[in-house]
Scaffold this active site. Structure first.
Site, mmCIF file in Angstrom:
data_model
loop_
_atom_site.group_PDB
_atom_site.id
_atom_site.type_symbol
_atom_site.label_atom_id
_atom_site.label_comp_id
_atom_site.label_asym_id
_atom_site.label_seq_id
_atom_site.Cartn_x
_atom_site.Cartn_y
_atom_site.Cartn_z
ATOM 1 C CG ASP A 287 -2.179 0.863 0.991
ATOM 2 O OD1 ASP A 287 -2.204 1.642 0.027
ATOM 3 O OD2 ASP A 287 -3.129 0.760 1.791
ATOM 4 C CD GLU A 492 -6.379 5.954 2.793
ATOM 5 O OE1 GLU A 492 -5.376 5.668 3.450
ATOM 6 O OE2 GLU A 492 -6.349 6.102 1.551
HETATM 7 C C1 BGC Z 1 -5.158 3.064 0.561
HETATM 8 C C2 BGC Z 1 -5.502 2.008 -0.439
HETATM 9 C C3 BGC Z 1 -5.460 2.575 -1.831
HETATM 10 C C4 BGC Z 1 -4.130 3.240 -2.071
HETATM 11 C C5 BGC Z 1 -3.999 3.872 -3.424
HETATM 12 C C6 BGC Z 1 -3.916 3.800 0.208
HETATM 13 O O1 BGC Z 1 -3.686 4.839 1.089
HETATM 14 O O2 BGC Z 1 -4.999 2.464 1.833
HETATM 15 O O3 BGC Z 1 -6.761 1.467 -0.160
HETATM 16 O O4 BGC Z 1 -5.693 1.557 -2.758
HETATM 17 O O5 BGC Z 1 -3.937 4.244 -1.109
HETATM 18 O O6 BGC Z 1 -4.681 5.052 -3.533
HETATM 19 C C1 BGC Z 2 -2.944 10.953 -2.260
HETATM 20 C C2 BGC Z 2 -4.071 10.183 -2.862
HETATM 21 C C3 BGC Z 2 -3.932 8.743 -2.501
HETATM 22 C C4 BGC Z 2 -3.865 8.616 -1.032
HETATM 23 C C5 BGC Z 2 -3.640 7.207 -0.694
HETATM 24 C C6 BGC Z 2 -2.897 10.728 -0.783
HETATM 25 O O1 BGC Z 2 -1.781 11.332 -0.218
HETATM 26 O O2 BGC Z 2 -3.082 12.306 -2.552
HETATM 27 O O3 BGC Z 2 -4.000 10.322 -4.233
HETATM 28 O O4 BGC Z 2 -4.965 7.967 -2.999
HETATM 29 O O5 BGC Z 2 -2.826 9.389 -0.496
HETATM 30 O O6 BGC Z 2 -3.790 7.028 0.647
#
Ligand code: BGC
Ligand code: BGC
Length: 814
Positions: A287, A492
Site C-alpha cells: 500500500d 482513511e
Molecule cells: C489506501 C488504499 C489505496 C491506495 C492507493 C492507500 O492509502 O490504503 O486502499 O488503494 O492508497 O490510492
Molecule cells: C494521495 C491520494 C492517494 C492517497 C492514498 C494521498 O496522499 O493524494 O491520491 O490515494 O494518499 O492514501
C-alpha cells in the site's frame, strides 16, 4: 461476456530447471529467464501518475503505475475519457518500447475504483460497500463490480484496487464504509462474486487490505490489531479465501500492524499464511508507501518488505531511489535473487493470465465501451442498489411512504449535495472540495424528491424558500418535513473519530428537528452516513428514520422509496443493517473498545408493512471522559469548522483538503504527510501585505464551559521560516470586525520567534482571549494567525482542550 481471464491448471513451478508442463508457467519462466536484474526489479515498481511519466516508463521498463485518489491525467480534474485513454496508451507504448533497454513487458495501471470509477468525472457512483452489505445481495455487488470494471476499461485502465474485504469492528474507523459488514461470512459471500465479475471483464481485482485492517485497537486507521492468528484469520481473513478461490490476481498488504509488527514487513503473514497456507499464486502489492513505515526502512529503501513477501511496491514518488536501492540490495545479498524471481514470476503470471501481452493498446481494448461511463444502464443499476441498500429504522404510525401529491419541506445539509451523499473517494481522495459541476448526469436526493412529487402534482419547498417566507400566516400547509442530514466526506485516517456521538456539543441537527416538529406534521429523517452513529436523540425526534448510507450519484433512488402511492407501493425497504446500530456513543466500560450495546441489531430493518413500536431510546452520553477536547483540525478540518485563507482585502477563500491560495493568490496552504497521508498543512505567508490563516464557522460556538474549566486553544505546529514582521494570533466572536485592531487579537510575535523547526505544541488559555476582548460565548473564529511578513508554518492539529497537554508551552502575552 467471455471470460478473458484464462483459468490455469494448478501451478507447477519450474524450480531448479525442472521441466514445466503448464504452458502458461513455461512462458512465465521463459520470460523471466530473459530478464536482467534491472529489468526484473523494474517490474516490481509501481509509481504514481503525478510522479512518473511515460518517458520514465520507457527509460526504466517500469512494471506498473497507479493514479491515487484525486489524481488525473495532466492534473486536470475534468480530464475527458480521451485524456485518460491517451495517457494509458502513452504508458503502454512506452512500456513495450525496448529501445532504451526496457524488457518490452506491458505495464499495468491500477486505480481505486471503489464505488464506481470514482476518479472520473461523469462516472456512475454506486453506494459504498456498507450500503451494498445492507442490500444483502452478492449478485447485486457482482453486477456493480462488472459495471465498474467496464467503466474502468473504457478509460484504458487494467486494474482495480477493490474489493475491500475488511471486517470493521469499531465504527470509529474512518474506513468503515469500505467494509461490507460485521459478519465475516457476509464479506466472504461478496468477495468471490465481485472478484470474478471484475476479472471477467478483463480487469484485474485486488483483495485488500491484508490483513486485520478492520480490527485495530480503538478503531484507529493503520493501527494495531491485537488478536491471535486463528482469530485474525477467522475474523478478518474470510474474504481472502473467497477471493483466492475466485482467482484474484492481487492482494494488497495492509498498513496496520499485527500485535505490534507492521504487516508490510511480516513474512509469516505475507508469505507463510497468504502464499503458502492460503495458496495465493498472484502477487502482493504494497500500500501507498506502506513499506516506508517499517522500522529501519524509508520510502527509498526497504529490503524487509520484499523479503517478507511484497512483490510489487506502491511507491508513488520515491520510485527511482527505491529501484536503484533494491538492485543494490540484491547485489549485496540483502535480498536473495530467488525472492526477486518469485516476485517477478508472480507479476508475469498475472500479466499473462490477463492476456496483457497480446491484447494491444488500451484505447483499442476500450473501443467498444465508449458509452459505458455513466451510461443509462449503469445508472439504473446504481439507483436500484440505492433503493435496496436503505434501512428503515423507524416508521411511527407508518408515516412512510409519503403521498406523491403532498407538499413537503425538504431540509438539511445533505439534501442537495452530491459530494456529501457520495462520501470519500469521490473525484478527490477525501471526497471534499467538489461541486455540482463535478457530477454531470447525477441526481441529488432533493432532485429525486422533486421529480417524484412533480409528476403527481405535489410540491417541494426548500429550506431556503421556507425561511425567506418566514413562519407567517401565508405559510402553505405542509404534509411532512423531510430532513436529510449526515456526515461530511472523509477517507482513511482523516475519518477516524473518538466517539460515535452525532454532534455532541452543538446539536445542530437536533435543534432543527425540534424546530420542525413544532409545525405539527410528521418529520422524516434521512441519515447519510459512512457508518452507524449514535443518533438516539435524532431518532427520538423523528417520526420516521431512514439510513441512506453513502448512496452515490443516483440520489433519486431515495425518493423511489420515500415517495410512493400508499395503496400500491412499487418498492419496499429491503436493506438490513450490516452492522449493529449503537445504543451508546462510546463503550462505557472501556473507551478503547468498540461500543457493544445495540439500539438495533445486525439484520434489523423494517419493511413498509411493519408497525414496530420504538420506545424512546436513551439519550444519555457515556463519553464524558473522552470529551476533554474539541478538535478543530486534525488531518482534516472537523465539522462545523472550515479552514480559510484570508488576503489583505479580508476576503476568505475556503481551503480544501489539498490546500488552497488566498484570493490574491499570495498566501498558500498545502497538504503534506506527517503522521498519515496529507494530515498536516504548510502555510506560506508571502510578505506582501496582511494575510491570515483561520479556522471558523458561520454558527457561533459557546466556549464558556471550556473557559470555566481553565481550557486552552492548543496548536501543534512547526516553524519552517521565522516571521519577518509581527505575528497576531486571534480568536474572534460573532461581533468582531476581524481587523488587526479588533478585540481578541494577541501580539504573538515573541511566541512565534521562539518556535523551532520541530513539532511542538503551543497552548493559549481561553482566559487570555477573554481578557483581550473575545466574547467566549459566541466564537466564530477560534483560530486566526496573521502576519504581513514572510513566514512558513506547519500545522498538524488545533483543538480547544480542557487542559494543555503536558508537552505544550502555555503562553499568553503580558
Ligand atoms: C489506501 C488504499 C489505496 C491506495 C492507493 C492507500 O492509502 O490504503 O486502499 O488503494 O492508497 O490510492
Ligand atoms: C494521495 C491520494 C492517494 C492517497 C492514498 C494521498 O496522499 O493524494 O491520491 O490515494 O494518499 O492514501
Amino acid at each position: 461476456m467471455g471470460a478473458l481471464v484464462v483459468a490455469v491448471q494448478p501451478v507447477v513451478l519450474a524450480q531448479d530447471g525442472s521441466v514445466n508442463h503448464d504452458p502458461l508457467e513455461a512462458r512465465v519462466d521463459a520470460l523471466l529467464d530473459s530478464l536482467t536484474l534491472e529489468q526484473k526489479v523494474a517490474q516490481m515498481i509501481q509509481g504514481e501518475i503525478r510522479h512518473m511519466t511515460p518517458e520514465d516508463v520507457r527509460r526504466y521498463g517500469i512494471g506498473s503505475v497507479l493514479n491515487g485518489g484525486g489524481a488525473f491525467p495532466n492534473n486536470d480534474q475534468h480530464a475527458s475519457v480521451k485524456d485518460w485513454l491517451d495517457l494509458a496508451d502513452a504508458y503502454h507504448q512506452a512500456s513495450v518500447d525496448t529501445s532504451l533497454g526496457g524488457a518490452g513487458i506491458p505495464i499495468i495501471w491500477g486505480t481505486d475504483a471503489v464505488h464506481g470509477h470514482n476518479n472520473v468525472i461523469g462516472a456512475t457512483l454506486f453506494p459504498h460497500n456498507i450500503g451494498l452489505g445492507a442490500a444483502r445481495d452478492p449478485q447485486l455487488a457482482a453486477n456493480i463490480a462488472a459495471a465498474t470494471a467496464r467503466e474502468v476499461k473504457a478509460t484504458g485502465i487494467d486494474w482495480i484496487f477493490a474489493p475491500t474485504v475488511a471486517v470493521a469492528k469499531d465504527y470509529r474507523w474512518g474506513r468503515t464504509y469500505e467494509s461490507y459488514g460485521a459478519d465475516p461470512a457476509l464479506v466472504a459471500a461478496y468477495a468471490g462474486p465481485v472478484v470474478q465479475a471484475m476479472q471477467e471483464v478483463g480487469v484485474l481485482a485486488t483483495a485488500k487490505h491484508f490483513i486485520g485492517d478492520g480490527g485495530t485497537w480503538g478503531g484507529e486507521d493503520q493501527g494495531d490489531t491485537r488478536v491471535d492468528l486463528p482469530t485474525l484469520l477467522t475474523e478478518h481473513g474470510t474474504g481472502y479465501w473467497a477471493a483466492i478461490d475466485a482467482d484474484v490476481g492481487t492482494v494488497m498488504a495492509s498498513f496496520n500492524s499485527w500485535n505490534g509488527v507492521k504487516v508490510h514487513g511480516d513474512k509469516r503473514l505475507l508469505t507463510d499464511v497468504l502464499k503458502q497456507d492460503m495458496g495465493f499464486d498472484g502477487f502482493v502489492v504494497s500500500d501507498w508507501n506502506g513499506h516506508g513505515q517499517i522500522p529501519g526502512c524509508s520510502n527509498q529503501q526497504c529490503a524487509q518488505a520484499i523479503n517478507a513477501g511484497v512483490d510489487m511496491i506502491m511507491v508513488p514518488k520515491a520510485w527511482l531511489p527505491l529501484l536503484r536501492n533494491t538492485i543494490k540490495q540484491v547485489q549485496s545479498g540483502e535480498i536473495p535473487e530467488s525472492r526477486i524471481d518469485d516476485a517477478v514470476r508472480r507479476i508475469l503470471r498475472v500479466k499473462l493470465r490477463m492476456g496483457l501481452m497480446t491484447r494491444g493498446l488500451p484505447s483499442e481494448r476500450a473501443s467498444g465501451l465508449s458509452g459505458a461511463i455513466g451510461s443509462d444502464s449503469h445508472r439504473a443499476l446504481a439507483r436500484d442498489a440505492v433503493r435496496r441498500s436503505m434501512v428503515l429504522l423507524k416508521n411511527e404510525a407508518r408515516v412512510l411512504p409519503l403521498d406523491p401529491g403532498g407538499r413537503y419541506l425538504v431540509a438539511g445539509v445533505a439534501a442537495d449535495d452530491i459530494g456529501r451523499q457520495s462520501g470519500g473517494w469521490t473525484i478527490t481522495w477525501q471526497g471534499t472540495g467538489t461541486d455540482r459541476e463535478d457530477f454531470p448526469g447525477a441526481t441529488s436526493i432533493l432532485d429525486g424528491i422533486r421529480a417524484a412529487v412533480s409528476v403527481a402534482g405535489g410540491e417541494v419547498i426548500t429550506e431556503q424558500v421556507w425561511q425567506e417566507q418566514g413562519f407567517g400566516q401565508k405559510q402553505p400547509r405542509l404534509d411532512a418535513v423531510i430532513m436529510v442530514f449526515g456526515e461530511a466526506p472523509y477517507a482513511e485516517g482523516q475519518g477516524d473519530i473518538d466517539s460515535l456521538a452525532w454532534q455532541q456539543r452543538d446539536r445542530r441537527d437536533l435543534k432543527v428537528l425540534a424546530k420542525y416538529r413544532e409545525l405539527g406534521v410528521p418529520v422524516v429523517s434521512v441519515f447519510v452516513t459512512g457508518r452507524p452513529r449514535w443518533v438516539n436523540a435524532e431518532i427520538n425526534a423523528s417520526d420516521a428514520f431512514v439510513v441512506a448510507w453513502l448512496p452515490g450519484s443516483e440520489g433519486a433512488g431515495i425518493a423511489d422509496l420515500l415517495i410512493q402511492d400508499r395503496e400500491q407501493p412499487r418498492y419496499d425497504f429491503a436493506g438490513r443493517l450490516p452492522f449493529a446500530w449503537p445504543d451508546h456513543d462510546v463503550n462505557p466500560a472501556d473507551v478503547n473498545a468498540p461500543v457493544e450495546a445495540a439500539a438495533f441489531p445486525v439484520g434489523y430493518g423494517l419493511s413498509l408493512e411493519e408497525d414496530a413500536a420504538i420506545t424512546a431510546l436513551s439519550e444519555t452520553a457515556m463519553g464524558k471522559p473522552k470529551a476533554t477536547e474539541w478538535v478543530l483540525f486534525a488531518g482534516s478540518v472537523h465539522e462545523p469548522w472550515r479552514m480559510l485563507a484570508v488576503g489583505p482585502d479580508g476576503k476568505p477563500a475556503p481551503v480544501g483538503p489539498a490546500g488552497a491560495h488566498a484570493i490574491d493568490h499570495n498566501l498558500s496552504v498545502s497538504a503534506f504527510d506527517y503522521r498519515l497521508q496529507e494530515d498536516a498543512r504548510r502555510i506560506v505567508w508571502p510578505g506582501t501585505g496582511h494575510h491570515a490563516l483561520q479556522i471558523g464557522s458561520e454558527t457561533p460556538a459557546d466556549l464558556s464551559k471550556w473557559l470555566v474549566r481553565g481550557g486552552v486553544l492548543e496548536i501543534e505546529l512547526r516553524l519552517m521560516k521565522r516571521p519577518t514582521e509581527s505575528v497576531q494570533v486571534a480568536m474572534f466572536d460573532a461581533g468582531a470586525n476581524q481587523g488587526a485592531d479588533a478585540s481578541g487579537v494577541l501580539d504573538a510575535t515573541d511566541a512565534f520567534m521562539a518556535l523551532e523547526e520541530r513539532w511542538q505544541r503551543l497552548a493559549i488559555p481561553l482566559a487570555c482571549f477573554d481578557e483581550w476582548g473575545t466574547d467566549i460565548e459566541r466564537v466564530t473564529t477560534p483560530l486566526h494567525i496573521a502576519t504581513a511578513g514572510d513566514m512558513v508554518l506547519d500545522i498538524a492539529r488545533a483543538a480547544v482542550r480542557e487542559k494543555a497537554s503536558p508537552a505544550a508551552t502555555v503562553w499568553c502575552p503580558q
